[in-house]
Scaffold this motif. Structure first.
Motif, mmCIF file in Angstrom:
data_model
loop_
_atom_site.group_PDB
_atom_site.id
_atom_site.type_symbol
_atom_site.label_atom_id
_atom_site.label_comp_id
_atom_site.label_asym_id
_atom_site.label_seq_id
_atom_site.Cartn_x
_atom_site.Cartn_y
_atom_site.Cartn_z
ATOM 1 N N PHE A 1 41.216 30.252 36.338
ATOM 2 C CA PHE A 1 40.919 31.572 35.993
ATOM 3 C C PHE A 1 39.847 31.730 34.926
ATOM 4 O O PHE A 1 40.424 31.301 33.845
ATOM 5 N N SER B 1 36.590 35.542 37.512
ATOM 6 C CA SER B 1 37.389 35.238 38.642
ATOM 7 C C SER B 1 38.018 36.352 39.414
ATOM 8 O O SER B 1 38.326 37.172 38.647
ATOM 9 N N ALA C 1 42.015 31.651 43.906
ATOM 10 C CA ALA C 1 40.756 31.966 43.156
ATOM 11 C C ALA C 1 39.811 32.446 43.828
ATOM 12 O O ALA C 1 39.196 31.427 44.778
ATOM 13 N N THR D 1 37.949 41.515 38.955
ATOM 14 C CA THR D 1 37.847 40.368 38.428
ATOM 15 C C THR D 1 39.269 40.252 37.448
ATOM 16 O O THR D 1 39.967 41.485 37.039
#
Length: 94
Positions: free
Chosen positions: A6, A10, A93, A57
């Protein structure tokens, strides 16, 4: 140093087969899956609650947590949890 799954851009999502919910009998948030249940500590519950509610995100997630927790410096803790949750197949992800 190992490469992180991440980054700030992401978008973490719950993995398929998992359902996040408050469990009154356990008095905590849990992740339910066909083979059982994972009891979550309060910090993990706050992170996964936000992941389950909307797509955002990691940067947006951390900003939201900082507002909720009075500007606490929690970036590294959030990244560490996301990596552990990914390794445990709780999240993916996007």
């Amino acid at each position: 140093m190992t490469k992180r799954v991440f980054n700030a851009e992401s978008v973490p999502l719950l993995a398929l087969g998992y359902r996040f919910q408050w469990e009154p009998m356990q008095d905590c948030y849990v992740l339910l899956y066909p083979e059982g249940m994972v009891k979550l500590n309060p910090a993990a519950g706050e992170i996964l609650k936000r992941i389950s509610e909307k797509q955002q995100t990691v940067g947006e997630l951390i900003a939201e947590l900082k507002v909720a927790f009075d500007g606490a410096d929690l970036d590294e803790d959030v990244y560490q949890f996301l990596e552990e949750a990914y390794v445990n197949d709780w999240i993916r992800a996007e």
